[in-house]
Motif scaffolding. Structure first.
Motif, mmCIF file in Angstrom:
data_model
loop_
_atom_site.group_PDB
_atom_site.id
_atom_site.type_symbol
_atom_site.label_atom_id
_atom_site.label_comp_id
_atom_site.label_asym_id
_atom_site.label_seq_id
_atom_site.Cartn_x
_atom_site.Cartn_y
_atom_site.Cartn_z
ATOM 1 N N UNK A 62 68.816 -73.157 -52.375
ATOM 2 C CA UNK A 62 67.725 -72.460 -53.063
ATOM 3 C C UNK A 62 68.203 -71.314 -53.938
ATOM 4 N N UNK A 63 69.354 -70.717 -53.613
ATOM 5 C CA UNK A 63 69.878 -69.612 -54.423
ATOM 6 C C UNK A 63 70.448 -70.143 -55.734
ATOM 7 N N UNK A 64 71.200 -71.201 -55.634
ATOM 8 C CA UNK A 64 71.832 -71.759 -56.833
ATOM 9 C C UNK A 64 70.891 -72.535 -57.726
ATOM 10 N N UNK A 65 69.725 -72.918 -57.181
ATOM 11 C CA UNK A 65 68.756 -73.672 -57.950
ATOM 12 C C UNK A 65 67.404 -72.953 -57.943
ATOM 13 N N UNK A 66 67.292 -71.824 -58.611
ATOM 14 C CA UNK A 66 66.005 -71.132 -58.662
ATOM 15 C C UNK A 66 64.957 -71.990 -59.351
ATOM 16 N N UNK A 67 63.706 -71.816 -58.912
ATOM 17 C CA UNK A 67 62.622 -72.672 -59.400
ATOM 18 C C UNK A 67 62.136 -72.214 -60.781
ATOM 19 N N UNK A 68 61.619 -73.162 -61.553
ATOM 20 C CA UNK A 68 61.022 -72.838 -62.847
ATOM 21 C C UNK A 68 59.691 -72.109 -62.657
ATOM 22 N N UNK A 69 59.280 -71.293 -63.626
ATOM 23 C CA UNK A 69 58.036 -70.524 -63.491
ATOM 24 C C UNK A 69 56.822 -71.433 -63.291
ATOM 25 N N UNK A 70 55.909 -70.996 -62.448
ATOM 26 C CA UNK A 70 54.662 -71.707 -62.239
ATOM 27 C C UNK A 70 54.675 -72.721 -61.126
ATOM 28 N N UNK A 71 55.845 -72.950 -60.521
ATOM 29 C CA UNK A 71 55.937 -73.929 -59.442
ATOM 30 C C UNK A 71 56.318 -73.267 -58.120
#
Length: 490
Positions: free
Chosen positions: A481-490
């Motif tokens: 989860x640290x290396x793959x931050x989520x896109x805005x709005x999700x």
């Protein structure tokens, strides 16, 4: 990111068609167990092509799965009553989230293809002594890798960049961090620059493989997407003036006629054969999901709004009745069937409607009309429409109305437009030209009009600015989860 680890099972010679390959994902296999001969190297590249069209047990990437993201989640397509997967229906209404199985499958399929390319690029030099063959095979793999990263960066923004095959299945080695959008595009351009050295043509037995013209064409689209209009113009003109023999088919229907595959307008297409790999869901499923028979039941893929799309074609525009069917003859009878709502038609094999899994119509990644309209768009964005820009769009329009392509025709030619109205004209032509060709979502995002256009469809009023990107699949973020931050709005 879960790096895709595969065993590749081949039977291929030096010029094996990419449509003949079968692959079975199973487990990790080390290079010393597989790469022994030049034939193994050739077969590995054939498997890279196969990642576009085959995924046994799942709808293939370009056989339909990418359609959910690039077409159904736009304004012109929607999920019909035959689409029973709630995740598909969520994409249609733009209410999907990071748990969407279709988004996850697209991510997996794209990175599976990238991984196959990496395996080939890493190992081909170890077993191929012929410099010409070695360079060609590596550059074919780089073309597909660049193409797949181009899909990924537009869908998700910055994504992990993987350039080598995995050497371990340990958890820590499976983690990979998102790179910046600029870094991903730098890699895409590097791969496609290398692919510009590919042959301009192939013998008939190898039609469908990537060419130097295809690399330049994808580069033109890359630069257009980046709003680097000088380079977009440069590469598009190299495609047009490079002596490749590309041209528009005289008939729009010919683009989707299976006997005219890999013709003069097809710069690069995903190759599909009847009942590919012995599994109907592994090849193209467009026919089975657009047409389920002469019935009033909606198929899985339907037009979203007849007034906004089917009804917009001017009288005489042949693209409407190639893209959609309101009526169809019933084979073996003198009867004509009228559908309650126009169905998608481009990928229907009307010579074989009884067994829709056998559709063998290729999927066009990029064709000559796209280059003409992309060049016209790039020229206009530099200032005002020029005579060259008018001729480019007018050739596409003349073909659409069945006119001689290179002969001026006042009845269909555009003229006297401003930069703003010419831009609108380009957008309208692309809307009519590329129905169900995986272009619409990318176009709307590039133009910054996704929310405005999609909101015109009542059933899709959940659209918002978040939909200019897709969510990083939650299954991937669970690993890192640290290396793959989520896109805005999700």
């Amino acid at each position: 990111m879960k790096k895709i680890i595969i065993t590749i099972i081949f039977s291929a010679g030096l010029f094996t068609s990419c449509a003949d390959l079968e692959v079975t994902p199973t487990s990790f296999v080390t290079e010393d167990k597989y790469f022994k001969t030049q034939d193994d190297a050739v077969a590995s590249v054939t498997a890279v092509y196969a990642s576009l069209s085959l995924d046994p047990g799942e709808q293939s990437l370009f056989g339909r799965n990418l359609y959910f993201l690039t077409d159904m989640a736009t304004d012109y397509a929607a999920a019909g009553v035959s689409a029973t997967n709630p995740q598909v229906r969520a994409l249609s209404s733009l209410t999907h989230d990071a748990t969407s199985d279709r988004v996850q499958v697209a991510w997996r399929q794209i990175y599976a293809g990238i991984n196959r390319a990496n395996v080939s690029i890493d190992n081909i030099p170890k077993v191929v002594g012929n410099e010409t063959v070695k360079t060609r095979l590596i550059n074919e793999a780089k073309f597909i890798r660049g193409l797949l990263y181009f899909q990924a960066v537009r869908l998700w923004g910055g994504v992990p960049i993987e350039l080598h095959e995995p050497t371990s299945i340990q958890l820590e080695s499976l983690k990979s961090r998102r790179e910046t959008v600029d870094a991903v595009y730098t890699q895409i351009i590097s791969d496609l620059n290398a692919a510009e050295a590919l042959p301009a043509t192939y013998p008939a037995s190898d039609l469908g493989r990537a060419t130097s013209g295809a690399a330049k064409a994808i580069l033109a689209k890359v630069y257009l997407t980046r709003k680097d209009y000088p380079n977009a113009i440069l590469k598009a003109r190299e495609v047009i003036n490079g002596g490749y023999g590309y041209a528009l088919f005289e008939s729009f229907q010919d683009i989707f006629t299976k006997t005219k595959k890999n013709g003069k307008e097809h710069i690069f297409s995903v190759q599909f054969e009847p009942n590919q790999a012995g599994n109907g869901s592994s090849g193209s499923t467009f026919q089975a999901t657009s047409f389920i028979g002469f019935t009033a039941t909606e198929p899985a893929d339907i037009i979203s709004d007849v007034a906004l799309f089917y009804d917009i074609y001017a009288p005489g525009d042949t693209r409407r009745d190639v893209s959609y069917a309101k009526t169809l003859p019933i084979p073996g009878t003198a009867n004509i069937y009228t559908f309650p709502k126009p169905i998608f038609k481009k990928y229907l094999d009307l010579t074989n409607v009884a067994t829709p899994g056998n559709v063998a119509i290729n999927f066009p990644i990029i064709r000559y009309a796209d280059i003409l309209l992309s060049l016209a768009e790039a020229i206009n964005e530099q200032g005002t429409p020029t005579p060259e820009a008018y001729e480019l769009i007018n050739q596409v329009r003349r073909r659409a109305f069945g006119k001689p392509i290179t002969t001026p025709d006042a009845a269909v030619d555009l003229s006297g437009l401003t930069q703003v109205t010419f831009r609108a004209a380009i957008q309208e032509e692309r809307k009519k030209e590329f129905v169900q060709e995986g272009q619409r979502w990318f176009d709307l995002v590039r133009w910054g009009t996704l929310v405005t256009e999609v909101k015109k469809v009542t059933a899709k009023n959940s659209v918002s600015e978040r939909n200019n990107l897709y969510p990083i699949p939650q299954s991937e973020r669970s690993i890192d989860p640290v290396g793959l931050p989520q896109n805005p709005g999700y």
